[in-house]
Design a protein around this motif. Structure first.
Motif, PDB file in Angstrom:
ATOM      1  N   ALA A 186       0.843  -1.197   0.000  1.00  0.00           N
ATOM      2  CA  ALA A 186       0.000   0.000   0.000  1.00  0.00           C
ATOM      3  C   ALA A 186       0.874   1.241   0.000  1.00  0.00           C
ATOM      4  O   ALA A 186       1.943   1.272   0.606  1.00  0.00           O
ATOM      5  N   ASP A 187       0.390   2.276  -0.663  1.00  0.00           N
ATOM      6  CA  ASP A 187       1.084   3.560  -0.705  1.00  0.00           C
ATOM      7  C   ASP A 187       0.689   4.346   0.534  1.00  0.00           C
ATOM      8  O   ASP A 187      -0.403   4.880   0.610  1.00  0.00           O
ATOM      9  N   THR A 188       1.571   4.392   1.527  1.00  0.00           N
ATOM     10  CA  THR A 188       1.268   5.096   2.772  1.00  0.00           C
ATOM     11  C   THR A 188       1.644   6.566   2.716  1.00  0.00           C
ATOM     12  O   THR A 188       1.332   7.308   3.639  1.00  0.00           O
ATOM     13  N   SER A 189       2.286   6.997   1.664  1.00  0.00           N
ATOM     14  CA  SER A 189       2.698   8.396   1.584  1.00  0.00           C
ATOM     15  C   SER A 189       1.563   9.307   1.157  1.00  0.00           C
ATOM     16  O   SER A 189       1.610  10.505   1.384  1.00  0.00           O
ATOM     17  N   ALA A 190       0.547   8.746   0.521  1.00  0.00           N
ATOM     18  CA  ALA A 190      -0.578   9.560   0.066  1.00  0.00           C
ATOM     19  C   ALA A 190      -1.429   9.949   1.271  1.00  0.00           C
ATOM     20  O   ALA A 190      -1.746   9.124   2.113  1.00  0.00           O
ATOM     21  N   PRO A 191      -1.805  11.219   1.363  1.00  0.00           N
ATOM     22  CA  PRO A 191      -2.639  11.630   2.487  1.00  0.00           C
ATOM     23  C   PRO A 191      -4.032  11.025   2.360  1.00  0.00           C
ATOM     24  O   PRO A 191      -4.644  11.063   1.305  1.00  0.00           O
ATOM     25  N   GLY A 192      -4.499  10.414   3.431  1.00  0.00           N
ATOM     26  CA  GLY A 192      -5.835   9.830   3.433  1.00  0.00           C
ATOM     27  C   GLY A 192      -6.869  10.854   3.856  1.00  0.00           C
ATOM     28  O   GLY A 192      -6.546  11.961   4.282  1.00  0.00           O
ATOM     29  N   ARG A 193      -8.100  10.462   3.746  1.00  0.00           N
ATOM     30  CA  ARG A 193      -9.177  11.348   4.182  1.00  0.00           C
ATOM     31  C   ARG A 193      -9.185  11.387   5.703  1.00  0.00           C
ATOM     32  O   ARG A 193      -8.987  10.371   6.355  1.00  0.00           O
ATOM     33  N   PRO A 194      -9.414  12.563   6.292  1.00  0.00           N
ATOM     34  CA  PRO A 194      -9.422  12.643   7.752  1.00  0.00           C
ATOM     35  C   PRO A 194     -10.593  11.848   8.323  1.00  0.00           C
ATOM     36  O   PRO A 194     -11.695  11.908   7.813  1.00  0.00           O
ATOM     37  N   SER A 195     -10.328  11.108   9.378  1.00  0.00           N
ATOM     38  CA  SER A 195     -11.382  10.338  10.032  1.00  0.00           C
ATOM     39  C   SER A 195     -11.879  11.121  11.241  1.00  0.00           C
ATOM     40  O   SER A 195     -11.326  12.164  11.607  1.00  0.00           O
ATOM     41  N   GLY A 196     -12.899  10.584  11.878  1.00  0.00           N
ATOM     42  CA  GLY A 196     -13.417  11.214  13.094  1.00  0.00           C
ATOM     43  C   GLY A 196     -12.358  11.253  14.177  1.00  0.00           C
ATOM     44  O   GLY A 196     -12.267  12.214  14.951  1.00  0.00           O
ATOM     45  N   ASP A 197     -11.527  10.189  14.246  1.00  0.00           N
ATOM     46  CA  ASP A 197     -10.449  10.155  15.238  1.00  0.00           C
ATOM     47  C   ASP A 197      -9.428  11.257  14.987  1.00  0.00           C
ATOM     48  O   ASP A 197      -8.907  11.857  15.928  1.00  0.00           O
ATOM     49  N   ASP A 198      -9.133  11.523  13.710  1.00  0.00           N
ATOM     50  CA  ASP A 198      -8.181  12.576  13.375  1.00  0.00           C
ATOM     51  C   ASP A 198      -8.702  13.933  13.823  1.00  0.00           C
ATOM     52  O   ASP A 198      -7.961  14.744  14.388  1.00  0.00           O
ATOM     53  N   LEU A 199      -9.981  14.184  13.571  1.00  0.00           N
ATOM     54  CA  LEU A 199     -10.568  15.471  13.952  1.00  0.00           C
ATOM     55  C   LEU A 199     -10.623  15.621  15.465  1.00  0.00           C
ATOM     56  O   LEU A 199     -10.372  16.695  16.008  1.00  0.00           O
ATOM     57  N   GLU A 200     -10.934  14.523  16.160  1.00  0.00           N
ATOM     58  CA  GLU A 200     -10.968  14.569  17.621  1.00  0.00           C
ATOM     59  C   GLU A 200      -9.569  14.819  18.180  1.00  0.00           C
ATOM     60  O   GLU A 200      -9.393  15.604  19.120  1.00  0.00           O
ATOM     61  N   ALA A 201      -8.562  14.164  17.605  1.00  0.00           N
ATOM     62  CA  ALA A 201      -7.182  14.367  18.059  1.00  0.00           C
ATOM     63  C   ALA A 201      -6.754  15.817  17.826  1.00  0.00           C
ATOM     64  O   ALA A 201      -6.068  16.408  18.667  1.00  0.00           O
ATOM     65  N   LEU A 202      -7.143  16.385  16.701  1.00  0.00           N
ATOM     66  CA  LEU A 202      -6.818  17.784  16.426  1.00  0.00           C
ATOM     67  C   LEU A 202      -7.486  18.710  17.440  1.00  0.00           C
ATOM     68  O   LEU A 202      -6.858  19.631  17.969  1.00  0.00           O
ATOM     69  N   ALA A 203      -8.759  18.458  17.742  1.00  0.00           N
ATOM     70  CA  ALA A 203      -9.473  19.285  18.724  1.00  0.00           C
ATOM     71  C   ALA A 203      -8.814  19.166  20.095  1.00  0.00           C
ATOM     72  O   ALA A 203      -8.645  20.170  20.803  1.00  0.00           O
ATOM     73  N   ASN A 204      -8.419  17.953  20.487  1.00  0.00           N
ATOM     74  CA  ASN A 204      -7.748  17.767  21.780  1.00  0.00           C
ATOM     75  C   ASN A 204      -6.411  18.487  21.822  1.00  0.00           C
ATOM     76  O   ASN A 204      -6.036  19.059  22.847  1.00  0.00           O
ATOM     77  N   ALA A 205      -5.681  18.472  20.715  1.00  0.00           N
ATOM     78  CA  ALA A 205      -4.393  19.175  20.663  1.00  0.00           C
ATOM     79  C   ALA A 205      -4.579  20.678  20.806  1.00  0.00           C
ATOM     80  O   ALA A 205      -3.799  21.349  21.493  1.00  0.00           O
TER      81      ALA A 205
END
Length: 141
Positions: A81-100
């Motif tokens: 799998a190509d891990t370098s391509a940015p994936g779509r943000p998930s709910g966990d990503d948005l929650e982590a950003l809000a917590n940060a």
């Protein structure tokens, strides 16, 4: 040297190389998106993201040829799998950003409550500081 038909064109191709790597398949000029490598000892064909550098024993493939790739009978195809391509943000990503963001706002709130001199007041967990880096004490100590 001029001929009756006009100036002679060189039979040697220009040394100007396209910065885009092309598919290695014959008569395919599409841009390469994947690199194919054979591991003969394991009877395995490995198809992964486009390698950083073109290697002599690897083959660059376009999207169409990489999707249709088959290996000889008895061989295994491993698709990395190509891990370098940015994936779509998930709910966990948005929650982590809000917590940060909340965490970054907390030291200023504590300093204001304590009547400190602002965000530069010393944190009780801070042991040392060098530039923008801080050494923090373990919470257990």
């Amino acid at each position: 040297m001029e001929s009756r038909r006009g100036p002679l064109k060189s039979a040697v191709p220009s040394n100007v190389v396209s910065p885009v790597r092309r598919c290695s398949r014959t008569a395919c000029g599409r841009p390469a998106v994947a690199t194919l490598t054979y591991v003969y000892a394991d009877s395995t064909a490995v198809l992964g993201p486009l390698a950083t550098y073109a290697e002599p024993h690897c083959y660059d493939l376009c999207a169409e040829h990489s999707e249709r790739l088959t290996a000889p009978r008895g061989w295994e195809v491993v698709r990395l799998a190509d891990t370098s391509a940015p994936g779509r943000p998930s709910g966990d990503d948005l929650e982590a950003l809000a917590n940060a963001v909340r965490e970054a706002a907390r030291p200023q709130e504590r300093a204001a409550e304590a009547g400190g001199s602002g965000p530069r007041s010393a944190d009780p967990m801070e042991v040392a500081r060098r530039g923008h880096l801080r050494v923090l004490r373990s919470p257990e100590n």
